[in-house]
Design a protein around this motif. Structure first.
Motif, PDB file in Angstrom:
ATOM      1  N   VAL A 171       0.834  -1.199   0.000  1.00 14.39           N
ATOM      2  CA  VAL A 171       0.000   0.000   0.000  1.00 14.39           C
ATOM      3  C   VAL A 171       0.873   1.255   0.000  1.00 14.39           C
ATOM      4  O   VAL A 171       0.554   2.251  -0.663  1.00 14.39           O
ATOM      5  N   GLY A 172       2.000   1.218   0.719  1.00 13.33           N
ATOM      6  CA  GLY A 172       2.906   2.363   0.726  1.00 13.33           C
ATOM      7  C   GLY A 172       3.424   2.683  -0.660  1.00 13.33           C
ATOM      8  O   GLY A 172       3.522   3.856  -1.036  1.00 13.33           O
ATOM      9  N   ALA A 173       3.765   1.646  -1.435  1.00 11.07           N
ATOM     10  CA  ALA A 173       4.236   1.863  -2.801  1.00 11.07           C
ATOM     11  C   ALA A 173       3.147   2.505  -3.653  1.00 11.07           C
ATOM     12  O   ALA A 173       3.416   3.411  -4.463  1.00 11.07           O
ATOM     13  N   LEU A 174       1.905   2.055  -3.461  1.00 13.67           N
ATOM     14  CA  LEU A 174       0.795   2.610  -4.236  1.00 13.67           C
ATOM     15  C   LEU A 174       0.464   4.030  -3.797  1.00 13.67           C
ATOM     16  O   LEU A 174       0.096   4.874  -4.625  1.00 13.67           O
ATOM     17  N   LEU A 175       0.586   4.307  -2.506  1.00 17.12           N
ATOM     18  CA  LEU A 175       0.365   5.667  -2.026  1.00 17.12           C
ATOM     19  C   LEU A 175       1.379   6.636  -2.619  1.00 17.12           C
ATOM     20  O   LEU A 175       1.062   7.812  -2.870  1.00 17.12           O
ATOM     21  N   ASP A 176       2.585   6.163  -2.866  1.00 17.02           N
ATOM     22  CA  ASP A 176       3.640   7.020  -3.425  1.00 17.02           C
ATOM     23  C   ASP A 176       3.546   7.150  -4.934  1.00 17.02           C
ATOM     24  O   ASP A 176       4.219   7.998  -5.529  1.00 17.02           O
ATOM     25  N   SER A 177       2.725   6.299  -5.573  1.00 13.53           N
ATOM     26  CA  SER A 177       2.649   6.310  -7.033  1.00 13.53           C
ATOM     27  C   SER A 177       1.775   7.456  -7.524  1.00 13.53           C
ATOM     28  O   SER A 177       0.653   7.652  -7.059  1.00 13.53           O
ATOM     29  N   ALA A 178       2.271   8.202  -8.502  1.00 11.72           N
ATOM     30  CA  ALA A 178       1.495   9.286  -9.109  1.00 11.72           C
ATOM     31  C   ALA A 178       0.424   8.759 -10.047  1.00 11.72           C
ATOM     32  O   ALA A 178      -0.404   9.533 -10.546  1.00 11.72           O
ATOM     33  N   GLU A 179       0.412   7.425 -10.282  1.00 11.39           N
ATOM     34  CA  GLU A 179      -0.537   6.827 -11.229  1.00 11.39           C
ATOM     35  C   GLU A 179      -1.784   6.265 -10.541  1.00 11.39           C
ATOM     36  O   GLU A 179      -2.681   5.761 -11.214  1.00 11.39           O
TER      37      GLU A 179
END
Length: 722
Positions: free
Chosen positions: A376-384
């Protein structure tokens, strides 16, 4: 307008401090049920049953009449036979009562002249006295936040107070929503049955709830609007404050009398509602379950910054199912870029490329210490990615694996910069162990994969609306009234285009010839090939009678003009013929239709679609309410199947999409400024030419109402073209 709807004291009705119940009997009946609902609600204000033949009812002391009340109540609840209602309302108004809830039947609902007259008299009394009246013929009102009820609806004892308020034209469906919400632990605030809407109508309640601080989502179950203009204004205002979820029952045509116009077959009352809802970010749902799931999600989830969703699964099969159903629901799945994919793999302990929906390679990996936090952290950081959801097959009585994962999601959600949610792909799975979890922990939970995905789409749509909303556009000033279409006039093409040209719309260069010889001279003046068209108010569809010839030259213009004159006189011997229109040939581009049909409730409906002779066959059209913003016009064009031609189809050069949008906006301004004076307009075809060359209106038909006058023609330029 806070606390006031339709200039009437709504708060006295919806959140009273004291209530008198008239028509209450110890033997039971509607009045008794209304009184008992107030007692069960825990209402802390004064309650007075009014009954001259009983000392007390349900343990509450009675008063013999309204005049004997120890104080003036905020509201009276009336459940006597219809014949006695008006006198009671007048008596209540005389002593200063500010609101009345009329349960009684026998008004317009009876379908009799007496019933309709009785309802008109009720409305007149309310207007003169300034009394807020709900009903008649309604099941009553409850507000859990205020701990008040005066209703015959079956409000479940386990229904919690919350932020969703429901306004319903159906008492039975109101009951169903209350039961569904109670089963799921979804909190409700107002439950309002509006009945016949003799005084207060759906628009009034929406207006009130827009300003109510304890209502976070407005839900409606409606059959139709009493006053389309006021309903539109209420929706436009409320949607800019909080989300609306509407279940519209039934579909009906607009009943246009403008039968000559193609536009009337493309836009009706149902399309008008759709256009209103779409333009204002309203979640238009198709079932009670979808209404409940959508309202619950909107009540608990923060609004996303965009529409790109990522859903995590622990099953390859679920991944495929969600992908298929998500596409059907219109969910936009964001791209998993290379860096995000690398970080997700690192968190799960695998090396692979991840797609979206994102298969986390099974429950054991996602349950590892720090795994879900890393993903989830990776997705929260994703601009996409704008919205993140975890999809599980939630069990009715709960499961250890699910408990721990959902708890960790709830912890992440507390500080997350994007909306997080959990979707159970099993129906009815959140009614036991998970009941009320979302309200308690602030993590949205939705159930049923199809309903859940549609709820997510409604969330992103409303988020986009709030991101992009612009101030409501007022149409140019015009005399607004609805005339009798049957008394109006069908203008010829030449007359129609003269009006449109004066409004600044891009019509073709053309002249009206009185004789075939004059048509030849005008062909020479225009130069090149021309179109020849018979002109008569009595012949709206010229090609049907052989009244059109395309590609005429100076050499054959006179001959072909004589031929179409002969064809027209043979086919329509009684027609009054004005002459022959000699028109420049556009020569290239895609054919579109732009049109207007007049709806008595909502006003001018603007249509854009694929044009030409097959317009009614394919019915590739979008509908909007005039006037349109440029963004609305852009979205209308984008929804068309034919819009692919605008970007260059099969090697063809791109066409002038921007000019088509400009023309659509300008046309919407024109029809808004003539509101009530025109019954229908067809611009068909409108040729959209190569990018940079603009658009040309090659044919036009205007049907007026009886209100149209020459002095009403609009001379303001709405569109600048080359």
């Amino acid at each position: 307008m806070t606390g006031q709807i339709h200039s009437l004291p709504a708060r006295s009705l919806l959140a009273p401090r004291s209530v008198a119940f008239v028509g209450v009997s110890a033997k039971g009946g509607a009045g008794n049920k209304m009184l008992n609902s107030a007692l069960r609600s825990g209402f802390e204000g004064k309650i007075w049953p009014v009954n001259a033949n009983a000392a007390e009812i349900a343990g509450v002391s009675c008063v013999p009449s309204l005049s004997a009340l120890p104080a003036v109540p905020d509201c009276i609840v009336i459940s006597v036979p219809a014949e006695g209602v008006l006198a009671l309302v007048e008596e209540a108004a005389a002593i200063g009562v500010r609101a009345a809830l009329v349960v009684s039947e026998g008004f317009a609902d009876a379908g009799t002249p007496e019933g309709r007259e009785r309802q008109e008299r009720l409305a007149a009394i309310a207007k003169v006295s300034g009394m807020a009246v709900a009903g008649p013929n309604c099941m009553g009102i409850a507000t859990l936040a205020h701990r008040f009820a005066a209703t015959m609806a079956d409000i479940p004892a386990k229904l919690d107070a919350g932020g969703i308020s429901l306004v319903s034209q159906s008492g039975g469906l109101l009951n169903a929503v209350a039961e569904l919400s109670a089963n799921r632990g979804i909190g409700m605030n107002y439950l309002i049955s509006i009945g016949n809407q003799a005084v207060l109508d759906l628009a009034d309640y929406i207006d009130f709830l827009a300003d109510d601080p304890k209502t976070s989502v407005i839900a409606c179950i409606m059959e139709g609007a009493k006053d389309g203009r006021r309903f539109r204004a209420a929706v436009e205002r409320a949607s800019r404050i909080k989300p609306l979820v509407i279940l519209k029952l039934g579909q009906s045509t607009a009943g246009q009398a403008a039968t000559f116009a193609h536009t009337g077959t493309l836009a009706g009352r149902h399309e008008a509602y759709e256009a209103l809802f779409r333009a204002n970010g309203v979640a238009a749902v198709s079932s009670l379950d979808e209404l409940v799931e959508t309202a619950a999600l909107l009540a608990t989830a923060p609004l996303p910054a965009g529409n790109r969703v990522c859903l995590l699964t622990v099953s390859g099969g679920a991944t495929s199912l969600i992908g298929d159903l998500g596409e059907r629901a219109g969910v936009s799945f964001g791209r998993i870029d290379e860096e995000t994919s690398r970080r997700v793999g690192e968190a799960l302990g695998v090396s692979r490329d991840f797609g979206n929906p994102l298969d986390t390679v099974g429950m054991p990996r996602l349950r590892q210490e720090g795994a879900i936090e890393g993903v989830v952290g990776a997705l929260l950081d994703s601009a996409e990615i704008d919205v993140i959801g975890l999809v599980l097959g939630m069990r009715l009585e709960g499961a250890e694996n699910h408990d721990k994962l959902v708890a960790r999601m709830a912890e992440i959600a507390r500080t997350a910069s994007k909306p997080l949610l959990v979707l159970s792909f099993i129906s009815n799975s959140l009614t036991a162990h998970w009941r009320g979890y979302a309200m308690e922990h602030g993590l949205p939970l939705v159930e049923d994969v199809e309903l859940g995905l549609r709820a997510i789409r409604h969330l992103t749509d409303y988020g986009a609306f709030r991101q992009n909303m612009s101030a409501r556009r007022e149409p140019p000033q015009a005399r607004r009234a609805s005339g009798d279409v049957s008394d109006g006039v069908v203008f010829s093409e030449a007359e129609s285009k003269r009006i449109l040209g004066r409004a600044g719309l891009p019509v073709t260069r053309e002249y009206l010839a009185k004789t075939p010889k004059e048509a030849k001279a005008l062909t020479e003046r225009i130069g090149g090939r021309v179109a020849l068209k018979i002109q008569s108010r009595d012949i709206p569809h010229k090609s049907d009678v052989g009244g059109v010839y395309l590609g005429a030259t100076v050499d054959d213009a006179e001959t072909m003009s004589q031929k179409i004159l002969t064809n027209a006189k043979t086919a329509c011997p009684e027609a009054a013929i004005d002459g022959i229109l000699v028109q420049e040939m556009v020569g290239e581009g895609a054919e579109f239709i732009i049109g207007m049909t007049y709806d008595e409730q909502f006003g001018p409906l603007v249509v854009v679609g694929g044009g030409g002779v097959m317009v009614e066959v394919f019915k590739d059209a979008s509908v909007g309410l005039a006037p349109l913003t440029r963004q609305q016009a852009t979205e209308m064009v984008a929804r068309l199947k034919i819009s692919v031609r605008l970007d260059g189809f099969r090697g063809a050069p791109p066409l002038d999409r921007e000019a088509l949008i400009d023309c659509l906006v300008a046309f919407s301004n024109f029809v808004a400024s003539t509101d009530g004076q025109l019954a229908a307009i067809d611009l068909n075809p409108v040729f959209v030419r190569t990018r940079g060359r603009g658009v040309k209106i090659a044919d036009a038909l205007i049907i007026t109402t009886s209100l149209w006058e020459e002095d009403n023609e609009q001379t303001e330029t709405h569109y600048a073209f080359n």
